[in-house]
Design an enzyme around this catalytic site. Sequence first.
Site, PDB file in Angstrom:
ATOM      1  CG  HIS A 352      -1.803   1.118   1.306  1.00 47.67           C
ATOM      2  ND1 HIS A 352      -3.003   1.129   1.461  1.00 47.67           N
ATOM      3  CD2 HIS A 352      -1.478   2.546   1.534  1.00 47.67           C
ATOM      4  CE1 HIS A 352      -3.745   2.562   1.513  1.00 47.67           C
ATOM      5  NE2 HIS A 352      -2.657   3.286   1.600  1.00 47.67           N
ATOM      6  CD  GLU A 353       2.008   3.554   3.696  1.00 52.86           C
ATOM      7  OE1 GLU A 353       1.788   4.606   3.146  1.00 52.86           O
ATOM      8  OE2 GLU A 353       0.812   3.247   4.637  1.00 52.86           O
ATOM      9  CG  HIS A 356       0.103   6.047  -1.012  1.00 51.38           C
ATOM     10  ND1 HIS A 356      -0.900   6.712  -1.551  1.00 51.38           N
ATOM     11  CD2 HIS A 356      -0.013   5.465   0.146  1.00 51.38           C
ATOM     12  CE1 HIS A 356      -1.769   6.538  -0.429  1.00 51.38           C
ATOM     13  NE2 HIS A 356      -1.407   5.552   0.428  1.00 51.38           N
ATOM     14  CD  GLU A 376      -5.112   5.943   1.592  1.00 48.07           C
ATOM     15  OE1 GLU A 376      -5.474   4.972   2.149  1.00 48.07           O
ATOM     16  OE2 GLU A 376      -4.057   6.235   1.787  1.00 48.07           O
ATOM     17  CG  HIS A 440      -7.435   7.135   5.161  1.00 51.21           C
ATOM     18  ND1 HIS A 440      -7.019   8.320   5.705  1.00 51.21           N
ATOM     19  CD2 HIS A 440      -6.379   6.306   4.994  1.00 51.21           C
ATOM     20  CE1 HIS A 440      -5.886   8.300   5.589  1.00 51.21           C
ATOM     21  NE2 HIS A 440      -5.158   7.109   5.195  1.00 51.21           N
TER      22      HIS A 440
END
Length: 538
Positions: A352-353, A356, A376, A440
Amino acid sequence: MRHLNKKQRVTRLSGALVATAALVAAGVTAGTANAGPGPQESAFQQGALPAQLSAGQHADLVKTADAPAAKAADAEALGLGPKEKLHVKDVIKNKDGATHTRYERTYDGLPVLGGDLVVHKAKSGKRTGVTKATKAEITVASTTAAASKKPATPKAKGSEAPRKVVWARDGEPTLAWETVVGGTQKSGAPNRMHVITDASSGKKLFEFQGIQEGTGESQYSGSVELGTEGSGSSYTLTDTARGGNTTTDLANGESGDGEPLTDDDDKWGDGTAADKQTAGVDAHYGAGVTWDYFKDVHGREGIAGDGKGAASRVHYGDNYVNAFWDDSCFCMTYGDGEGNKSPLTSVDVAAHEMSHGVTSTTAGLVYAGESGGLNEATSDIFAAGVEFKVDNKTDVPDYLVGERIDINGDGTPLRYMDEPSKDGNSLDYWDSNAGGVDVHYSSGIANHFFYLLSEGSGEKELNGVKYNSPTADGSKVEGIGIEKAEKIWFKALTEFMTSNTDYKGAREATVKAANGLFGEGSAETKAVEAAWTGVKVS
């Protein structure tokens, strides 16, 4: 992913607005068995898939596109004014030779925030279209700003002096100041709040957060292989096979690069949080499999496509229940969770990170409003893709987010893609208020779309996980499988989305992507349309 506490982060990237995120929303307190293709589904039109490029080939594409003559030709073809200049941010090339050059703009030397665009060309070099973040003509009456309306430079550590920009995200382009406020957020994460103020009136126009809190024995994935460097009695978590990905130890600090994690026999961690190496094992493993995913599935070598690795920093702060990506250091940072016992270093959090970073170096979806929700969701979508590709038997692939890190303290996941509202906050369906919801939670709309597109509506069990995905109108949606769905999303993100894309724009982008990959009127395109309709995006 965001923190437990969802935090937002947007930084500058060549003058554009970019967003990165934490695993969860700010202020939140902590406590491959896919649907097979149907008989009428289409095979990929291979030419529309991204070409597998080495870092050097990608650099050559960018260099060619960035040549003054090439940029001037595109500017003239687009009818840009004499004060407007194009600056290449990225180039995507498809297997059939088509290219998609992503530009940022300046006006009279000032960055135009929200002025990004993508020029599409066939292999022959013929322009086949353009995708713009704004349709407005970029012009302002004057680039001279009254000194009395210039914001003061914030005193907090890490702040940046105001810079003059043209604000084009909303409505008529406006001369403005962009100020970055540093310091620390309530959760303990660093702060990089970007504040946009009108240069004439001093009125605040917009703000967005730039930090998004987003062989070893791992805590979450069992025994794993790691890319390390060294020999004899000295090894570090440096993955030379993957661009030099590194993992370091912040030792509960909140700044700096951290110290290298070292080991004397290249056998890392013991699978428990008590061994400080274990968090490093999980983070390093997650970074490696995410690198492999983007390279093997999407032809992208490195998060930015430049073959360069990213840094992971573990043991951030004390009892920090989140993780975040930061563009300024091109790095992931992980807290150790409640009581420093559950580091946020599972594979889906790492994926996920890092995703980004992919978003920030491509579409640059601004981390606020509907574009922030899409930002997100993009990270959740690719995190699911990484899990299904890895197919780890200890951390089985699923459409849950953060199910291994026990962020809620009761064994439940952070987010559910099949029915996002099960977390108590996320949106299942779009409505006119979606842009005002924490990113989120508004991300639930796209997460729900992606699940429906991949697996369809109704009850299903995959890898021992039960799902029951509804639609807004009770319609039945047939899934096309995650292998097709993830490629549609990647193509839409990298070729057709811009910094300002909203949910309606995301539907248009994914339909274009499906048409390119499978043909107009294909079963896949119809599935994309049905899935968006199922979440009330028309």
